[in-house]
Design a protein around this motif. Structure first.
Motif, PDB file in Angstrom:
ATOM      1  N   LEU A  21       0.844  -1.207   0.000  1.00 53.28           N
ATOM      2  CA  LEU A  21       0.000   0.000   0.000  1.00 53.28           C
ATOM      3  C   LEU A  21       0.876   1.253   0.000  1.00 53.28           C
ATOM      4  O   LEU A  21       0.622   2.203  -0.743  1.00 53.28           O
ATOM      5  CB  LEU A  21      -0.917   0.013   1.228  1.00 53.28           C
ATOM      6  CG  LEU A  21      -2.147  -0.900   1.196  1.00 53.28           C
ATOM      7  CD1 LEU A  21      -2.838  -0.923   2.549  1.00 53.28           C
ATOM      8  CD2 LEU A  21      -3.132  -0.471   0.107  1.00 53.28           C
ATOM      9  N   LEU A  22       1.930   1.225   0.820  1.00 54.70           N
ATOM     10  CA  LEU A  22       2.797   2.410   0.884  1.00 54.70           C
ATOM     11  C   LEU A  22       3.602   2.567  -0.402  1.00 54.70           C
ATOM     12  O   LEU A  22       3.719   3.666  -0.946  1.00 54.70           O
ATOM     13  CB  LEU A  22       3.740   2.327   2.090  1.00 54.70           C
ATOM     14  CG  LEU A  22       3.074   2.272   3.476  1.00 54.70           C
ATOM     15  CD1 LEU A  22       4.104   2.553   4.574  1.00 54.70           C
ATOM     16  CD2 LEU A  22       1.922   3.259   3.619  1.00 54.70           C
ATOM     17  N   ARG A  25       1.457   3.851  -3.455  1.00 54.01           N
ATOM     18  CA  ARG A  25       0.526   4.929  -3.099  1.00 54.01           C
ATOM     19  C   ARG A  25       0.121   5.778  -4.323  1.00 54.01           C
ATOM     20  O   ARG A  25      -1.056   6.060  -4.535  1.00 54.01           O
ATOM     21  CB  ARG A  25       1.140   5.826  -2.020  1.00 54.01           C
ATOM     22  CG  ARG A  25       0.200   6.934  -1.581  1.00 54.01           C
ATOM     23  CD  ARG A  25       0.834   7.829  -0.528  1.00 54.01           C
ATOM     24  NE  ARG A  25       1.005   7.181   0.767  1.00 54.01           N
ATOM     25  CZ  ARG A  25       0.019   7.020   1.655  1.00 54.01           C
ATOM     26  NH1 ARG A  25      -1.195   7.435   1.393  1.00 54.01           N
ATOM     27  NH2 ARG A  25       0.248   6.440   2.813  1.00 54.01           N
ATOM     28  N   THR A  26       1.108   6.134  -5.139  1.00 54.92           N
ATOM     29  CA  THR A  26       0.788   7.018  -6.265  1.00 54.92           C
ATOM     30  C   THR A  26      -0.220   6.348  -7.201  1.00 54.92           C
ATOM     31  O   THR A  26      -1.232   6.933  -7.604  1.00 54.92           O
ATOM     32  CB  THR A  26       2.081   7.347  -7.045  1.00 54.92           C
ATOM     33  OG1 THR A  26       3.050   7.792  -6.104  1.00 54.92           O
ATOM     34  CG2 THR A  26       1.851   8.407  -8.095  1.00 54.92           C
ATOM     35  N   ASN A  29      -3.621   5.985  -5.509  1.00 54.77           N
ATOM     36  CA  ASN A  29      -4.314   7.277  -5.439  1.00 54.77           C
ATOM     37  C   ASN A  29      -4.946   7.649  -6.779  1.00 54.77           C
ATOM     38  O   ASN A  29      -6.054   8.189  -6.834  1.00 54.77           O
ATOM     39  CB  ASN A  29      -3.358   8.373  -4.970  1.00 54.77           C
ATOM     40  CG  ASN A  29      -3.051   8.255  -3.485  1.00 54.77           C
ATOM     41  OD1 ASN A  29      -3.618   7.391  -2.806  1.00 54.77           O
ATOM     42  ND2 ASN A  29      -2.167   9.077  -2.978  1.00 54.77           N
ATOM     43  N   ASP A  35      -6.857   9.810  -1.665  1.00 56.89           N
ATOM     44  CA  ASP A  35      -5.700   9.350  -0.881  1.00 56.89           C
ATOM     45  C   ASP A  35      -6.213   8.427   0.241  1.00 56.89           C
ATOM     46  O   ASP A  35      -7.423   8.354   0.482  1.00 56.89           O
ATOM     47  CB  ASP A  35      -4.970  10.566  -0.294  1.00 56.89           C
ATOM     48  CG  ASP A  35      -3.530  10.222   0.097  1.00 56.89           C
ATOM     49  OD1 ASP A  35      -3.150   9.031   0.003  1.00 56.89           O
ATOM     50  OD2 ASP A  35      -2.798  11.138   0.505  1.00 56.89           O
TER      51      ASP A  35
END
Ligand SMILES: NC(=O)C1=CN([C@@H]2O[C@H](COP(=O)(O)OP(=O)(O)OC[C@H]3O[C@@H](n4cnc5c(N)ncnc54)[C@H](OP(=O)(O)O)[C@@H]3O)[C@@H](O)[C@H]2O)C=CC1
Ligand SMILES: N[C@@H](CC=O)C(=O)O
Length: 431
Positions: A21-22, A25-26, A29, A35
């Motif tokens: 997930l981290l 992220r882009t 999103n 976000d």
């Protein structure tokens, strides 16, 4: 608005989901047009060191998670059904959507939990519960809607396939191969579930519900795993142009759905023959499309995280149908899936088929030979013997004996029509 997701369990799967997930992220999103944060992770042992930034609180009390009203979804990656069931039930009752990787939970309580989700206007996703990273449930539901699925035959336990491959290719001892599977994060917290066939059994129950809306009738009195398989059997199988694989199968006809989970001899022409290591392979036979093989990593941190996160994104973008089919009527006893383990042996397998028989100094009891035909000569390896026979399993069990040892019987994987293949790969002349 920023979406919030909680995670239950931070072992192989939970931490894999968190890291992904981290790292993604882009991309995520962009997909969700917004976000997200992971404000809370629930674990058992607060004293373990966790690599999480400050935005995430690590807790060991479920109430601290369930009492939050701001979570858009919870990812459930705890080790078993016993742990997960009360958590997931509470969350769904609260109207919180859950994405789970827990196949034991879904096999034991899936029907009830899906019903709860429907009643409380939330959703329960479980793609990761079957075959790790392979999007098998989504593919069947979304892209094979018009096909009647006639048969599913698959290697669905990565740990077992990894162990069998290591033993055969490297001569690894069973325990060493299992230890490596555990170190790599493939095995269940209690690995007996992998090696005794229960993990594959849970996945088979889920697949049957997903495709047919009901549990299958089991043809054996319990699932069989790979515990105790002799490495010489794995090597002897190659003498018959085959490999021993742990195979789950579900087959339907007009009136029934039948399933088995057991080690089988997979011949070289079969689509599952080349599915090796931690990979899973699922052969699906559809009424229009014919045979398909879905293959890929069946266990492990990131392949499983992939399946979990795709479910989460489907939830956030509202692009999935997760509810299993229901209402297909088959003339079979409906199994009570709350008590799945007691419902085996509905019909002990009695089809006439081909079998690889192995043991120490095999002997065919001559007086009963009319019920069982041997297809090959006995082949030997380091004091162990094997041959291919044709007959009903009960007859094969009765007729085959071995001195000072038990006989192992592996069905030949495939369909009755594979006789040509069995004969061709073993140079047996048609008679
Ligand atoms: N490993 C794999 O490749 C795959 C696993 N799965 C399924 O995903 C689930 C998780 O598997 P995996 O990550 O391998 O398991 P692990 O054993 O690696 O992790 C389990 C996690 O659950 C936590 N936990 C244990 N008991 C509790 C409890 N009572 N309350 C809250 N948290 C608890 C543990 O906490 P702590 O860290 O404090 O010990 C640990 O973080 C299982 O259901 C498994 O069947 C599905 C597909 C693939
Ligand atoms: N223990 C399981 C993990 C994935 O479901 C396996 O080995 O397949």
């Amino acid at each position: 608005m920023i979406k919030k997701v909680g995670i239950i369990g931070f072992g192989t799967v939970g931490s894999g989901v968190y890291e992904t997930l981290l790292n993604k992220r882009t991309k995520i999103n962009q997909l969700i047009n917004g976000d997200f944060v992971v404000p809370v992770v629930l674990v058992k042992n607060l004293h373990k060191t966790r690599d999480v930034p400050e935005e995430t609180e690590v807790i060991d009390q479920f109430d601290q998670l369930s009492s939050r009203s701001d979570l858009d979804a919870v990812i459930e990656a705890s080790p078993d059904s016993y742990t997960a069931y009360p958590y997931v039930k509470t969350l769904l009752k609260n109207g919180t959507t859950v994405v789970t990787a827990n196949k034991e939970l879904m096999a034991n309580h899936g029907e009830e939990l899906l019903q709860l989700a429907a009643e409380n206007q939330c959703r329960l996703f479980f793609e990761a519960a079957v075959a790790g990273g392979i999007p098998i449930l989504t593919s069947i539901r979304h892209t094979l809607k018009t096909n009647d699925i006639e048969k599913i035959e698959g290697i669905v336990n990565g740990t077992s396939n990894f162990i069998l491959t290591k033993m055969r290719d490297e001569g690894a001892a069973f325990n060493r191969a299992l230890k490596e599977a555990q170190e790599k994060g493939y095995a269940e917290a209690i690995p007996d579930k992998d090696i005794d066939g229960w993990d594959a059994y849970f996945k088979t129950v889920i697949l049957s519900h997903w495709i047919f809306g009901t549990s299958p009738t089991w043809l054996t009195d319990k699932p069989s795993g790979i515990r105790g398989i002799d490495v010489r059997d794995l090597l002897l199988a190659s003498e018959f142009n085959g490999r021993i694989k742990h195979v789950a199968s579900i087959e339907r006809d007009e009136t029934k759905i039948e399933a088995t989970v057991r080690p089988k001899l997979v011949l070289s022409g079969h689509s599952l023959y080349g599915v090796e290591g931690v990979n899973n392979g699922i052969h699906v036979k559809g009424s229009i499309v014919g045979s398909l093989l879905f293959q890929g990593a069946g266990a492990g941190k990131f392949p499983t995280a992939s399946a979990v996160i795709e479910d989460l994104i489907n939830h956030w973008t509202d692009t999935s149908e997760e509810t299993p089919l229901s209402g297909i009527e088959f003339e079979q006893t409906r199994l009570n899936i709350q008590n799945v383990r007691t419902n085996f042996g509905a019909q002990i397998e009695s089809k006439t088929d081909a079998w690889l028989v192995t043991g120490k100094q095999l002997a065919l009891q001559l007086e009963n030979q009319n019920t069982v035909t041997s297809l090959t000569n006995i082949k030997k390896r380091d004091g162990r013997e094997a041959l291919l026979v044709k007959g009903k399993e009960t007859d094969v069990k009765e007729v085959m004996t071995a001195l000072n040892d038990s006989v192992w019987i592996y069905p030949v994987c495939g369909e009755d029509t594979d006789w040509d293949q069995i004969q061709a790969v073993n140079n047996i002349s048609a008679s």
